[in-house]
Scaffold this motif. Structure first.
Motif, PDB file in Angstrom:
ATOM      1  N   UNK A  35       1.728  30.272  24.807  1.00  0.00           N
ATOM      2  CA  UNK A  35       1.605  31.017  23.694  1.00  0.00           C
ATOM      3  C   UNK A  35       2.879  31.024  22.762  1.00  0.00           C
ATOM      4  N   UNK A  36       4.160  31.041  23.370  1.00  0.00           N
ATOM      5  CA  UNK A  36       5.357  30.949  22.645  1.00  0.00           C
ATOM      6  C   UNK A  36       5.598  29.730  21.846  1.00  0.00           C
ATOM      7  N   UNK A  37       5.347  28.587  22.663  1.00  0.00           N
ATOM      8  CA  UNK A  37       5.397  27.267  21.805  1.00  0.00           C
ATOM      9  C   UNK A  37       4.450  27.205  20.903  1.00  0.00           C
ATOM     10  N   UNK A  38       3.023  27.669  20.932  1.00  0.00           N
ATOM     11  CA  UNK A  38       2.272  27.816  19.966  1.00  0.00           C
ATOM     12  C   UNK A  38       2.661  28.302  18.475  1.00  0.00           C
ATOM     13  N   UNK A  39       3.546  29.403  18.917  1.00  0.00           N
ATOM     14  CA  UNK A  39       4.190  30.316  17.741  1.00  0.00           C
ATOM     15  C   UNK A  39       5.450  29.842  17.022  1.00  0.00           C
ATOM     16  N   UNK A  40       5.987  28.382  17.705  1.00  0.00           N
ATOM     17  CA  UNK A  40       6.980  27.814  17.086  1.00  0.00           C
ATOM     18  C   UNK A  40       8.178  28.379  17.617  1.00  0.00           C
ATOM     19  N   UNK A  41       8.135  28.572  19.122  1.00  0.00           N
ATOM     20  CA  UNK A  41       9.559  28.912  19.655  1.00  0.00           C
ATOM     21  C   UNK A  41       9.714  27.778  21.044  1.00  0.00           C
ATOM     22  N   UNK A  42      10.836  27.584  21.173  1.00  0.00           N
ATOM     23  CA  UNK A  42      11.332  26.794  22.480  1.00  0.00           C
ATOM     24  C   UNK A  42      11.279  27.725  23.567  1.00  0.00           C
ATOM     25  N   UNK A  43      11.163  27.354  24.918  1.00  0.00           N
ATOM     26  CA  UNK A  43      11.104  27.961  25.824  1.00  0.00           C
ATOM     27  C   UNK A  43      11.978  27.737  27.173  1.00  0.00           C
ATOM     28  N   UNK A  44      12.794  28.352  27.609  1.00  0.00           N
ATOM     29  CA  UNK A  44      13.668  27.992  28.525  1.00  0.00           C
ATOM     30  C   UNK A  44      13.436  28.851  29.667  1.00  0.00           C
ATOM     31  N   UNK A  45      13.175  28.222  30.904  1.00  0.00           N
ATOM     32  CA  UNK A  45      12.755  29.035  32.099  1.00  0.00           C
ATOM     33  C   UNK A  45      13.755  29.041  33.150  1.00  0.00           C
ATOM     34  N   UNK A  46      13.932  30.161  33.884  1.00  0.00           N
ATOM     35  CA  UNK A  46      14.948  30.226  34.943  1.00  0.00           C
ATOM     36  C   UNK A  46      13.857  31.116  36.267  1.00  0.00           C
ATOM     37  N   UNK A  47      14.077  30.480  37.149  1.00  0.00           N
ATOM     38  CA  UNK A  47      13.442  31.080  38.469  1.00  0.00           C
ATOM     39  C   UNK A  47      14.309  31.742  39.429  1.00  0.00           C
ATOM     40  N   UNK A  48      14.177  32.719  39.793  1.00  0.00           N
ATOM     41  CA  UNK A  48      15.160  33.581  40.708  1.00  0.00           C
ATOM     42  C   UNK A  48      14.159  34.181  41.884  1.00  0.00           C
ATOM     43  N   UNK A  49      14.067  33.655  43.105  1.00  0.00           N
ATOM     44  CA  UNK A  49      13.426  34.375  44.216  1.00  0.00           C
ATOM     45  C   UNK A  49      11.641  34.392  43.693  1.00  0.00           C
ATOM     46  N   UNK A  50      11.231  33.756  43.046  1.00  0.00           N
ATOM     47  CA  UNK A  50       9.835  33.965  42.649  1.00  0.00           C
ATOM     48  C   UNK A  50       9.427  34.511  41.453  1.00  0.00           C
ATOM     49  N   UNK A  51      10.753  35.096  40.562  1.00  0.00           N
ATOM     50  CA  UNK A  51      10.362  35.670  39.288  1.00  0.00           C
ATOM     51  C   UNK A  51      11.012  34.766  38.128  1.00  0.00           C
ATOM     52  N   UNK A  52      10.283  34.499  37.346  1.00  0.00           N
ATOM     53  CA  UNK A  52      10.745  33.953  36.351  1.00  0.00           C
ATOM     54  C   UNK A  52      11.124  34.486  35.134  1.00  0.00           C
ATOM     55  N   UNK A  53      12.419  34.025  34.357  1.00  0.00           N
ATOM     56  CA  UNK A  53      12.838  34.640  33.303  1.00  0.00           C
ATOM     57  C   UNK A  53      12.577  33.658  32.152  1.00  0.00           C
ATOM     58  N   UNK A  54      11.872  34.030  31.217  1.00  0.00           N
ATOM     59  CA  UNK A  54      11.635  32.829  30.079  1.00  0.00           C
ATOM     60  C   UNK A  54      12.419  33.479  28.635  1.00  0.00           C
ATOM     61  N   UNK A  55      13.213  32.588  28.264  1.00  0.00           N
ATOM     62  CA  UNK A  55      13.839  32.722  27.018  1.00  0.00           C
ATOM     63  C   UNK A  55      13.306  32.230  25.962  1.00  0.00           C
ATOM     64  N   UNK A  56      12.798  32.907  24.939  1.00  0.00           N
ATOM     65  CA  UNK A  56      11.978  32.176  23.805  1.00  0.00           C
ATOM     66  C   UNK A  56      12.860  32.332  22.652  1.00  0.00           C
ATOM     67  N   UNK A  57      13.118  31.220  22.133  1.00  0.00           N
ATOM     68  CA  UNK A  57      14.072  30.847  20.917  1.00  0.00           C
ATOM     69  C   UNK A  57      13.261  30.261  19.827  1.00  0.00           C
ATOM     70  N   UNK A  58      13.315  30.861  18.597  1.00  0.00           N
ATOM     71  CA  UNK A  58      12.991  30.365  17.392  1.00  0.00           C
ATOM     72  C   UNK A  58      13.318  28.924  17.074  1.00  0.00           C
TER      73      UNK A  58
END
Length: 69
Positions: A45-68
């Motif tokens: 969804x974020x990429x479709x809206x024109x954002x780049x996505x950086x993903x970090x995984x820690x213990x089965x949880x994901x932190x997605x940083x969306x940057x225009x």
């Protein structure tokens, strides 16, 4: 930066929450999810809206940083 905590929720709720906060068109968001399907759907969804996505995984949880792009 707006943080969306969607941990414990299943799709489509994390995407819906992300869509709502992205209506204000900020340059950067952070989305927290705890399952692979949510990570993939929010990323798509974020990429479709024109954002780049950086993903970090820690213990089965994901932190997605969306940057225009």
């Amino acid at each position: 930066m707006v943080i969306v905590d969607a941990r414990g929720l299943s799709c489509p709720e994390p995407v819906v929450m992300t869509r709502k906060v992205m209506m204000d068109k900020q340059a950067k968001y952070q989305v927290l999810v705890d399952n692979l399907a949510s990570k993939e759907n929010v990323t798509r969804y974020a990429q479709h809206q024109g954002y780049t996505v950086q993903v970090e995984e820690t213990g089965g949880e994901y932190t997605l940083t969306l940057t225009r792009a």
